[in-house]
Design a protein around this motif. Structure first.
Motif, PDB file in Angstrom:
ATOM      1  N   VAL A  57      33.147  48.579  45.303  1.00 60.28           N
ATOM      2  CA  VAL A  57      32.421  47.471  45.711  1.00 60.28           C
ATOM      3  C   VAL A  57      31.929  47.447  47.104  1.00 60.28           C
ATOM      4  CG1 VAL A  57      33.256  45.236  46.180  1.00 60.28           C
ATOM      5  CG2 VAL A  57      34.277  46.252  44.321  1.00 60.28           C
ATOM      6  N   VAL A  80      30.434  48.141  41.438  1.00 61.31           N
ATOM      7  CA  VAL A  80      31.176  46.766  40.746  1.00 61.31           C
ATOM      8  C   VAL A  80      30.867  45.710  41.507  1.00 61.31           C
ATOM      9  CG1 VAL A  80      33.751  46.048  40.594  1.00 61.31           C
ATOM     10  CG2 VAL A  80      33.047  48.352  40.147  1.00 61.31           C
ATOM     11  N   ALA A  81      30.787  44.441  40.936  1.00 60.40           N
ATOM     12  CA  ALA A  81      30.214  43.263  41.874  1.00 60.40           C
ATOM     13  C   ALA A  81      31.204  42.802  42.892  1.00 60.40           C
ATOM     14  CB  ALA A  81      29.862  42.437  40.540  1.00 60.40           C
ATOM     15  N   SER A  82      32.412  42.859  42.221  1.00 64.01           N
ATOM     16  CA  SER A  82      33.453  41.978  43.205  1.00 64.01           C
ATOM     17  C   SER A  82      34.841  42.835  43.078  1.00 64.01           C
ATOM     18  CB  SER A  82      33.537  40.486  42.809  1.00 64.01           C
ATOM     19  OG  SER A  82      34.082  40.395  41.365  1.00 64.01           O
ATOM     20  N   GLU A  83      35.857  42.443  43.787  1.00 61.76           N
ATOM     21  CA  GLU A  83      37.057  42.885  43.974  1.00 61.76           C
ATOM     22  C   GLU A  83      37.776  42.352  42.394  1.00 61.76           C
ATOM     23  OE1 GLU A  83      41.286  42.979  46.637  1.00 61.76           O
ATOM     24  OE2 GLU A  83      39.206  42.203  47.452  1.00 61.76           O
ATOM     25  N   GLN A  84      37.639  41.054  42.316  1.00 63.48           N
ATOM     26  CA  GLN A  84      38.205  40.724  41.134  1.00 63.48           C
ATOM     27  C   GLN A  84      37.845  41.507  39.645  1.00 63.48           C
ATOM     28  OE1 GLN A  84      40.616  38.371  40.739  1.00 63.48           O
ATOM     29  NE2 GLN A  84      40.574  38.551  38.531  1.00 63.48           N
ATOM     30  N   GLU A  85      36.459  41.735  39.661  1.00 60.98           N
ATOM     31  CA  GLU A  85      35.844  42.646  38.577  1.00 60.98           C
ATOM     32  C   GLU A  85      36.540  43.926  38.654  1.00 60.98           C
ATOM     33  OE1 GLU A  85      31.944  44.201  36.614  1.00 60.98           O
ATOM     34  OE2 GLU A  85      31.728  42.959  38.535  1.00 60.98           O
ATOM     35  N   ALA A  86      36.707  44.312  39.853  1.00 61.58           N
ATOM     36  CA  ALA A  86      37.446  45.784  40.161  1.00 61.58           C
ATOM     37  C   ALA A  86      38.667  45.834  39.468  1.00 61.58           C
ATOM     38  CB  ALA A  86      37.335  46.198  41.439  1.00 61.58           C
ATOM     39  N   ARG A  87      39.506  44.857  39.775  1.00 59.15           N
ATOM     40  CA  ARG A  87      41.190  44.662  39.320  1.00 59.15           C
ATOM     41  C   ARG A  87      40.895  44.555  37.537  1.00 59.15           C
ATOM     42  NH1 ARG A  87      44.698  44.366  43.363  1.00 59.15           N
ATOM     43  NH2 ARG A  87      43.734  43.573  45.353  1.00 59.15           N
ATOM     44  N   GLU A  88      40.149  43.978  37.329  1.00 57.51           N
ATOM     45  CA  GLU A  88      39.859  43.834  35.804  1.00 57.51           C
ATOM     46  C   GLU A  88      39.542  45.002  35.202  1.00 57.51           C
ATOM     47  OE1 GLU A  88      37.292  40.633  35.068  1.00 57.51           O
ATOM     48  OE2 GLU A  88      38.642  38.945  35.748  1.00 57.51           O
ATOM     49  N   LEU A  89      38.774  45.681  35.739  1.00 55.50           N
ATOM     50  CA  LEU A  89      38.322  46.959  35.003  1.00 55.50           C
ATOM     51  C   LEU A  89      39.272  48.160  35.095  1.00 55.50           C
ATOM     52  CD1 LEU A  89      34.360  47.314  36.386  1.00 55.50           C
ATOM     53  CD2 LEU A  89      35.044  46.942  34.102  1.00 55.50           C
TER      54      LEU A  89
END
Length: 323
Positions: A51, A68-77
């Motif tokens: 990110v 990765v676009a955002s930290e939230q997306e990172a956690r989901e991935l």
């Protein structure tokens, strides 16, 4: 002496316990370490994301870093197992979101993040100088575990020859040998040669099997053969030294097993040991000799130490050939 040697070799060829310690256990241990750690299969195929700016150095040898676009997306991935670790770069900070199922990849990501964060904290207070030859004088994991397993269990294979002397003494066959018109030196030489050949045969099988099946790279055959002979002689000498103070076969086997286990663990057969004591073990010098061969250096220092250990301890074998 040749008759004694032939009889001992015939007896050893029928001993399934020796076969297990000389070939089955070391080969199985080497395969287990190679399977768990995956040393010879190349670098870890980690999947990373970032990110913001990626702290990963640009190199074709390193895995790519997916944006990765955002930290939230990172956690989901990471939670779905799509990525092993994600670097989150902010103003003045870098932290890592890692998967619990990929501890090695996460550890690598953490080390990279800490290295990338150094410029944010100022220049390091020390200068780091790398030895250009250090990388070439290191065994790859597959070779290290194959060689470490081989030398570790070789000490156990050698002890069967000396405990056999106690069994022959108890059965009265050693007394008949010494009563025959045969010098005691020939009896001792025949016993030692049979143990030497049996241990070398086991080492040869392990070298060939791990090279073909695991991709282990032992080095030049002549150098490897010299190191194997020297290491077996050192192992036989140390086993003879310990067995010469025992009174029974059970006592000799116990003492030799303790010695073999202690020297194997302290000598770095399975994992690196940072201690001066490691240099007192034949295992260290055997592995160091192989590393020198791997880096194109001479293994003569390791050979000298191993042969010196053998010269100091093998005379104790003469104490075992008595009634």
């Amino acid at each position: 002496m040749l008759l004694i040697l032939a009889q001992d070799l015939r007896r050893r060829s029928r001993d399934s316990t020796l076969l297990v310690f000389a070939i089955v256990l070391p080969l199985g241990m080497a395969f287990m370490f190679d399977l768990v750690i995956g040393g010879s299969r190349g670098p870890v195929a980690a999947r990373y994301g970032a990110v913001g700016a990626s702290p990963f150095p640009s190199s074709p040898a390193l895995p790519p870093v997916a944006p990765v676009a955002s930290e939230q997306e990172a956690r989901e991935l990471v939670e779905r197992g799509r990525l092993d670790a994600v670097f989150v770069t902010g103003p003045g900070s870098i932290h890592v979101i890692g998967s619990v199922d990929a501890p090695i990849a996460v550890q690598v990501a953490r080390e990279i993040a800490e290295s990338a964060a150094l410029p944010l904290r100022g220049p390091p207070p020390i200068e780091i100088i790398e030895d250009a030859t250090a990388a070439t004088r290191e065994l790859d994991p597959a070779t290290h575990y194959a060689a470490g397993s081989a030398v570790f269990f070789m000490f156990f294979a050698v002890l069967f020859g000396f405990t056999g002397l106690y069994a022959e003494r108890s059965a009265g066959t050693l007394a008949r040998l010494l009563a025959a018109p045969v010098p005691r030196a020939c009896v001792a030489a025949g016993k030692l040669l049979s143990g030497l050949l049996a241990a070398l045969a086991g080492m040869a099988v392990l070298v060939g099997a791990t090279s073909l099946l695991m991709g282990a790279r032992w080095g030049h055959p002549a150098g490897v053969a010299a190191l194997c002979v020297a290491c077996v002689l050192a192992a036989m000498g140390l086993s003879a030294f310990v067995a010469s103070f025992a009174r029974t076969a059970e006592q000799a086997a116990t003492w030799q097993s303790v010695m073999a286990t202690a020297l194997g663990l302290l000598g770095g057969s399975f994992f690196p040991v940072s201690s001066w004591f490691v240099q007192l073990t034949p295992h260290h010098w055997f592995l160091r000799g192989l590393a020198d061969l791997h880096g194109g250096a001479s293994p003569l220092p390791s050979l000298a130490v191993l042969l010196g250990v053998a010269a100091l301890t093998l005379p104790f074998a003469a104490r075992l050939v008595r009634v």
